[in-house]
Every structure is written in structure tokens, then in C-alpha cells.
Design a protein around this motif. Sequence first.
Motif, PDB file in Angstrom:
ATOM      1  N   VAL A  63       0.754  -1.113   0.355  1.00 31.41           N
ATOM      2  CA  VAL A  63      -0.169  -0.146   0.341  1.00 31.41           C
ATOM      3  C   VAL A  63       0.576   1.569   0.448  1.00 31.41           C
ATOM      4  CG1 VAL A  63      -2.203   1.282   1.377  1.00 31.41           C
ATOM      5  CG2 VAL A  63      -1.892  -1.602   0.914  1.00 31.41           C
ATOM      6  N   ALA A 102       0.190   5.459   0.517  1.00 35.11           N
ATOM      7  CA  ALA A 102      -0.237   6.038   1.432  1.00 35.11           C
ATOM      8  C   ALA A 102       0.432   7.118   2.252  1.00 35.11           C
ATOM      9  CB  ALA A 102      -0.655   5.744   2.450  1.00 35.11           C
ATOM     10  N   PRO A 136      -8.070   9.278   5.002  1.00 36.28           N
ATOM     11  CA  PRO A 136      -7.185   8.301   4.053  1.00 36.28           C
ATOM     12  C   PRO A 136      -7.204   7.482   5.871  1.00 36.28           C
ATOM     13  CG  PRO A 136      -6.668  10.698   3.686  1.00 36.28           C
ATOM     14  CD  PRO A 136      -7.831  10.913   5.024  1.00 36.28           C
ATOM     15  N   ALA A 137      -6.740   8.264   6.299  1.00 31.43           N
ATOM     16  CA  ALA A 137      -6.385   6.563   8.170  1.00 31.43           C
ATOM     17  C   ALA A 137      -7.702   5.818   7.824  1.00 31.43           C
ATOM     18  CB  ALA A 137      -6.192   8.208   9.105  1.00 31.43           C
ATOM     19  N   LEU A 168      -7.186   2.886   5.594  1.00 28.10           N
ATOM     20  CA  LEU A 168      -6.154   1.733   5.596  1.00 28.10           C
ATOM     21  C   LEU A 168      -6.026   1.358   6.649  1.00 28.10           C
ATOM     22  CD1 LEU A 168      -3.185   0.922   4.582  1.00 28.10           C
ATOM     23  CD2 LEU A 168      -2.363   3.399   6.322  1.00 28.10           C
ATOM     24  N   GLU A 227      -6.608  -2.484   5.771  1.00 28.62           N
ATOM     25  CA  GLU A 227      -5.199  -3.765   6.715  1.00 28.62           C
ATOM     26  C   GLU A 227      -6.418  -4.935   6.814  1.00 28.62           C
ATOM     27  OE1 GLU A 227      -1.716  -1.195   8.137  1.00 28.62           O
ATOM     28  OE2 GLU A 227      -3.150  -0.653   8.670  1.00 28.62           O
ATOM     29  N   VAL A 244       2.611  -1.358   4.475  1.00 24.02           N
ATOM     30  CA  VAL A 244       2.210   0.255   4.354  1.00 24.02           C
ATOM     31  C   VAL A 244       3.506   0.617   4.033  1.00 24.02           C
ATOM     32  CG1 VAL A 244       1.376   2.420   4.461  1.00 24.02           C
ATOM     33  CG2 VAL A 244       0.522  -0.112   5.092  1.00 24.02           C
ATOM     34  N   ARG A 246       4.461   4.585   3.531  1.00 23.82           N
ATOM     35  CA  ARG A 246       4.025   6.115   3.388  1.00 23.82           C
ATOM     36  C   ARG A 246       5.187   7.080   2.914  1.00 23.82           C
ATOM     37  NH1 ARG A 246       0.450   6.209   7.414  1.00 23.82           N
ATOM     38  NH2 ARG A 246       0.088   4.377   8.931  1.00 23.82           N
ATOM     39  N   ILE A 293      -3.448   4.529  -2.079  1.00 23.75           N
ATOM     40  CA  ILE A 293      -4.394   5.831  -1.418  1.00 23.75           C
ATOM     41  C   ILE A 293      -4.345   7.140  -2.542  1.00 23.75           C
ATOM     42  CG2 ILE A 293      -5.484   6.632   0.297  1.00 23.75           C
ATOM     43  CD1 ILE A 293      -4.708   4.306   1.794  1.00 23.75           C
ATOM     44  N   ALA A 336     -13.460  -0.679   1.605  1.00 21.03           N
ATOM     45  CA  ALA A 336     -12.053  -1.151   1.806  1.00 21.03           C
ATOM     46  C   ALA A 336     -12.121  -3.298   1.103  1.00 21.03           C
ATOM     47  CB  ALA A 336     -11.493  -1.401   3.581  1.00 21.03           C
TER      48      ALA A 336
END
Length: 328
Positions: A61, A63, A71-72, A75, A79, A91, A93, A120, A290
Amino acid sequence: MTDVARLAGVSHQTVSRVLNGHPNVREQTRLRVRAAIEELGYRPNRAARALVTGQTQLIGVVAQNSTLFGPASLLAAFELAAAAAGFTVSVRRVRELDQPSIAAAVEHHRDQRVAGMVVIAPTVSANEALAEVPADVPLVTVDGDVGRGAALVTVDQEAGASAATRHLLDAGHQTVWHVSGPPDWLDAAGRVRGWQRALEDAGAEVPPVTTVDWSAAAGYRAGLMLARIPDVTAVFAANDHLALGILRAMSERGRSVPGEVSVVGFDDVPESAYFIPPLTTVRPDFDAVATETLSLLLNRISSGETGPAQRIITPTLVERQSVAAPPR
């Protein structure tokens, strides 16, 4: 795996299908295999599977390094959905959703031999960067540009904004003012379009948009400005944090909500039911986003499909106490 098959009275291939979540297994057989797995304490050797198939049970992912609620929440929901399907999520970032950052994150996941990737991508720059991602790894974009012709799952921002605006108009307000998020965010742009379309469809005046960032502080500053305009009786805020700032500004300027000004937000953050007054807002179904993202990605992993595919999730309006008829 052979021991599991013998105990369950099925073939080695059936055990494999159960472990991989294959749909073409009868539920009674699936339960028998699961019982045998539990009794024997069997655990699949993921490393060996990766060596044989060249593919891990790993989803990458990409992000932005952000604590913004939307967005949080996406995610976290993804998951959980991936874990339930037997996948691990890695992830990566990034500080900025630009081409160099996304390219580096994608290359990192390719080095890990991920089974597939999710990006994302709520901003214009992120979607532009995705055009250069290699096509050899299955990829699904979340919150991307519906016009890009890719594999995409997103919330129908326009429908949510239209519903919020219509709700205020139906309460009797002549028009609705809008405090928008940053213009490079696709969510913000979609909410502006939905708000404007609802006003135009109703034959209402379309006031100028107030464009700020996503924070409560920005909402507060915008609210102080709007509170000075007597004609403002209804405000649609592009997220709940903006709405929170607007509520405080209206209170400080002596304009009661919802007595004089009605306010609607977007996101339905957990705290919105406890604002003063409790906030009417639009709730995106992050769990549905999701689930659809994972479903679309697994389909592309198994089928090798690379063409465009879109799944659009319609949000719902949550009515609370921040909306009333305008003052007479």
C-alpha cells in the motif's frame, strides 16, 4: 497439507483451495478442512509458497504520511479486510504524493514481490504520477480520478455533497454556502461539484466557495468571515473538522446553530455526534471501500485483468441536530 487432507477426507487440492479462499468449495467441506487444520495445528509455509509461485501473500500500500481522518480510516479498514483474507499489508508512507515519491514507493513494493498494490491517491498530483507506474503488478487506486480509466474504488463525493446541500435546502434555506478543502484534492473538487449541482438543480443562488485546508482552525477562520454576512443561514463544510471550526466561530459571534445558521459536515468522524450541537454529516462507508478494493485487487491478481474497472460507493446522510429551518 497432506496430513490435513487425510484427516478431512479430501484431496490435497481441496485443502489448497480452502487455504487460498477459493469460492468453489462447499461450505461443509470448508468447515471440515478448517477443523482438521485446527486439530493438527497446521500453518501454511508462506515463504515456501512464494518460492514456488513467485508471489507472496503480501499486498503493498502506498499512502501519504497523514493523520487526516478519511485516508487514515481507509487504510485501517483495508488492513483489517486484507488480514481477514489471509494477506499481510506492507505500507509505504510518502511525504508528498508526487511522481518521484510514488515511483520510489512502488519500486520498494516490487522489490518485496508483492502480490498486488493499492495506492491511496486523493490528490491530482498522485493520479498524474500513477500514469507512469509499470503494469506488471496488479494495482488498484483508492480515491483516485474517475476519469483516468484505471482500476479504482472511491466514494461518490458528488452524491454525498448533493445530499447534504439538498437537506439544507429542504429545511427551507434559500441557498447554501460552502467551505471547501484544498483544490488539488479530488474529494474536495467532487464535493464542490455536488454542492453546486444541487443548488443549480433547485434554482438557488450559488455563493462563492471559500477554499481552505482540512483543519478545524481553517474552518474557524472561514466561520468568522461567514458569521459577518447576515444572509448566511446554511453552510456545508467539506469535512467535519472544518464544520467544528465553523461551529465555534458562529458561537463566538453570537450566531446560534441551528437557530440562526445550519451546518452540515462530511466524514462522520466519531466525535461529530458529540459536537455542540451534534453534527449532521455525510458518512462514507470506509469498510465498504476497503472490501471492494480488496475484492477488485484479488480479482486482478487471479485473472491478470489490466483494463479499467470502477466501483463507486454511495455515502449516506446522518441527520443530527445542527440543521433547522432558517429564522423568520
